[in-house]
Enzyme design. Structure first.
Site, PDB file in Angstrom:
ATOM      1  N   HIS A  54      15.050  38.679 -47.563  1.00  0.00           N
ATOM      2  CA  HIS A  54      13.881  38.494 -48.435  1.00  0.00           C
ATOM      3  C   HIS A  54      13.940  37.171 -49.175  1.00  0.00           C
ATOM      4  CE1 HIS A  54      16.750  40.511 -51.325  1.00  0.00           C
ATOM      5  NE2 HIS A  54      16.226  39.648 -52.186  1.00  0.00           N
TER       6      HIS A  54
ATOM      7  N   HIS B 103      15.660  32.887 -55.239  1.00  0.00           N
ATOM      8  CA  HIS B 103      16.709  32.935 -54.214  1.00  0.00           C
ATOM      9  C   HIS B 103      16.158  33.379 -52.876  1.00  0.00           C
ATOM     10  CE1 HIS B 103      16.841  37.111 -55.895  1.00  0.00           C
ATOM     11  NE2 HIS B 103      17.044  37.460 -54.640  1.00  0.00           N
TER      12      HIS B 103
ATOM     13  N   GLU C  47      10.480  39.625 -53.049  1.00  0.00           N
ATOM     14  CA  GLU C  47      10.936  40.169 -54.312  1.00  0.00           C
ATOM     15  C   GLU C  47      10.301  39.336 -55.417  1.00  0.00           C
ATOM     16  OE1 GLU C  47      15.183  39.743 -54.836  1.00  0.00           O
ATOM     17  OE2 GLU C  47      15.224  40.956 -56.646  1.00  0.00           O
TER      18      GLU C  47
HETATM   19 CO    CO Z   1      17.016  39.462 -54.143  1.00  0.00          CO
END
Ligand code: CO
Length: 134
Positions: A79, A7, A130
């Protein structure tokens, strides 16, 4: 090491408004709004055919994304999340390359119930990364 883009997370000042933009203007499949007190965010998931966009608004006092919004009042990309097979192996390999892992360096359980880690943006082209073990 990294696999699929899981994502992209975007911090917004008003998650309802952001959800409407994605739904009504961009014609995307948008989830219901969900509070995540543990992570200090209210989130909406935009489900795209090949990945997800997470729209996040601060939730409660001391939200970890409150400062980001102070610096970017209109919102902005926060992010990107890449999938890895083994988060400990990936972490140790990256530390071996001199990369910095945020926090205490131990994986936490993220919003999807899977182990996650964050990598320092200064070590990765100015982007907070991440890693999520899938
Ligand atoms: Co995230």
């Amino acid at each position: 090491m990294i696999g699929k883009l899981n994502h992209v997370a975007i911090v917004v000042p008003d998650v309802d408004k952001a959800a409407m933009i994605y739904k009504d203007q961009l014609g995307a499949d948008v989830s219901e709004k969900a509070d995540n007190p543990e992570h200090g965010v209210t989130m909406v998931f935009v489900n795209l055919p090949n990945t997800k966009i997470e729209l996040m608004e601060p939730f409660g006092e001391g939200s970890p994304i409150a400062k980001f919004l102070d610096n970017n009042p209109g919102g902005g990309m926060h992010h990107v999340c890449y999938e890895v097979d083994n988060i400990i192996e990936s972490r140790d390999k990256l530390i071996g390359h001199g990369a910095r892992v945020l926090g205490d360096g131990e994986p936490k359980i993220g919003a999807h119930g899977k182990p996650i880690l964050f990598l320092h943006p200064k070590d990765f082209c100015g982007t907070l990364i991440e890693l999520e073990q899938v």
